[in-house]
Each structure stands twice: as C-alpha cells, then as structure tokens.
Design an enzyme around this catalytic site. Sequence first.
Site, mmCIF file in Angstrom:
data_model
loop_
_atom_site.group_PDB
_atom_site.id
_atom_site.type_symbol
_atom_site.label_atom_id
_atom_site.label_comp_id
_atom_site.label_asym_id
_atom_site.label_seq_id
_atom_site.Cartn_x
_atom_site.Cartn_y
_atom_site.Cartn_z
ATOM 1 N N CYS A 160 0.686 -1.219 0.034
ATOM 2 C CA CYS A 160 -0.036 -0.250 -0.022
ATOM 3 C C CYS A 160 0.926 1.225 0.030
ATOM 4 C CB CYS A 160 -0.902 0.114 1.153
ATOM 5 S SG CYS A 160 -1.852 1.322 1.562
ATOM 6 N N CYS B 272 -1.164 3.816 -6.231
ATOM 7 C CA CYS B 272 -1.878 3.226 -5.318
ATOM 8 C C CYS B 272 -2.160 1.946 -5.847
ATOM 9 C CB CYS B 272 -3.363 3.838 -5.134
ATOM 10 S SG CYS B 272 -4.588 2.859 -4.201
HETATM 11 N N1 DGL Z 1 -3.882 0.325 -1.987
HETATM 12 C C1 DGL Z 1 -3.723 1.675 -1.053
HETATM 13 C C2 DGL Z 1 -2.513 2.299 -1.825
HETATM 14 O O1 DGL Z 1 -1.778 1.774 -2.498
HETATM 15 C C3 DGL Z 1 -5.015 2.309 -1.182
HETATM 16 C C4 DGL Z 1 -4.979 3.016 0.050
HETATM 17 C C5 DGL Z 1 -6.404 3.345 0.368
HETATM 18 O O2 DGL Z 1 -6.990 2.643 1.430
HETATM 19 O O3 DGL Z 1 -6.980 4.531 0.255
HETATM 20 O O4 DGL Z 1 -2.368 3.568 -1.439
#
Ligand code: DGL
EC number: 5.1.1.3
Length: 272
Positions: free
Chosen positions: A77, A187
């Site tokens: 993430c 993301c």
């Molecule tokens: N997959 C997360 C990232 O790479 C998402 C973050 C979220 O939950 O807003 O930033």
Amino acid sequence: MENPGAKLPIGVFDSGIGGISVLAEIIKTLPYEEFVYFADILHSPYGTKQENVVRSLSIKATEFLSLLGIKSLVVACNTATSVAIQEIRKMYPFPVVGMEPAVKPAVELGSTGKILVMATPLTLKSKKFNELVYHYKHLAEIVPLPCAGLVEIIERDHSQGQEITEYLSRLFSSVNKEGISSVVLGCTHYVLIKKEIVNMVGSKIVIIDGNCGTARHLRKALQNECLLNDETAKEPHIPLRAKVRFYISGDEREVMITKCKQLLQNEGIICG
Ligand code: DGL
C-alpha cells in the site's frame, strides 16, 4: 547452511484488495514462498484519513502479521508506506519492503513529457512523496493527481464497471492530457483498473506501476538475509499454485476472500 526462518511465510498487507495486485507479481517472482495476506477492510480507505491514524493502523496490521510468524513484510500500500514504513522498520527485525509511486522508473524512461501521478490524497501530501518529487524535479515535470473516492469504487466493483468509467471521465476532464508522457499508478488498487485507465488516457501514454519493482526488491532482501525458500531448481507448476492464508478485518470475510482468490486467478494463480 539453511536459515530455519526461510520456511516461514511472507506477510503482505493493504487496506483492501489493492495489495492483491502486488501479491500476484510476488507469487510470479517467488513461486515457492508461502504468504499471509491481511486486508484491513474495516478501516478502508486509508488514503483519506489523517497521517497519524494510518500510521497506527499500519503498525497494528504489522503487529498482527508478525504474531502469526512471518520472515518478511510487504507493505502493499503506497499510502501506508508513505506514512509508516520508517517506524515499522525500526520496530521489527525482519526485512520490510514497501511501495512508492514509481516516479523513478517513469523518469528513467527519458521522455520529455509530464509525469502524472495518480495516488491517494494522503500519499500525495506525505513528506516521503514530496521528497521524491523534489529529487526528480530537475529531470521531469511531475504532476500529482489525487483520486479521493476511487479506492471505495474499486472495492465495490473491481471488474469493468460504469462507476469506474464515470469517475475516471470526471477526473480526467480537469486534466490537460497534452504533453503527458506517462501516468504512474501510485496506489495498488489502481493497478486493478489499468485497462480502464488506458481506455481513458489512450494507448500512447505509458502506464507505470511499482509492482514488478517491489517483487524484485523483495527477492533481493530475502536473498541478502538467506531467507529465500530455496526451491528454485524445480520448475513451477503452470497455472501457479500458491499457498496464501487470508485474514480480513470486519464482517465481509468470506466475500473478501472469494474476491481476493478471483483476482489471483485472473492472473493465472490458483490458491491451494
Ligand atoms: N492500496 C492503497 C494504496 O496503495 C489504497 C489506500 C487506501 O485505502 O486509500 O495507497
């Protein structure tokens, strides 16, 4: 001599299904490893929360995985990495690999155009991201594009959905596409809708994510610590069969696990 820790699984976490796009790449790179995947769906999304809240959630997620017994951690993430990776590294003895928007590979393409970085508001506000931009600003024009609300839509419908197309149309209507040479998917959720993003920006713009780089980085980190599961002599099965245990916070456990397995299957990976 073999390190006994090498038999332990690798922990991977994200706020939801986004980290599965990273896990798929890791399984392709390291097909003999075992994994525990934690989706903190109860607290999703991370990207519109306060920095200290996400830091504390990320530390809790790490603690949870660490208690299960892991040899290494992947913070799959960008948002959690941007605000918590330094603390996590200080607190735990195992190698910790994180994600950051793939600005470096985008700059290294050497194109003259602008680099658009799609990411959550928190990632783009973070000190870590702003230092990254500062580092490369003399080589390229880097344009941040915050995508508040997109993670929630992807969690609801990761397959080609009308809501996703409408969101992207609205988002890109305010962007001057002229002069953009690449779009960085900052993301891990956005990697799941890469096709829709290509449809929106056109195939001449290069779309870049950090998943392959993270998988390579993890392999190196495990190698350095003699933690790699040394079964590379065998040919991996096709389709790949992966050992993944899923842990989900919140009530939607079964639905989420089915979604995660489906996403891996779309990448040719069967969970056994
Ligand atoms: N997959 C997360 C990232 O790479 C998402 C973050 C979220 O939950 O807003 O930033």
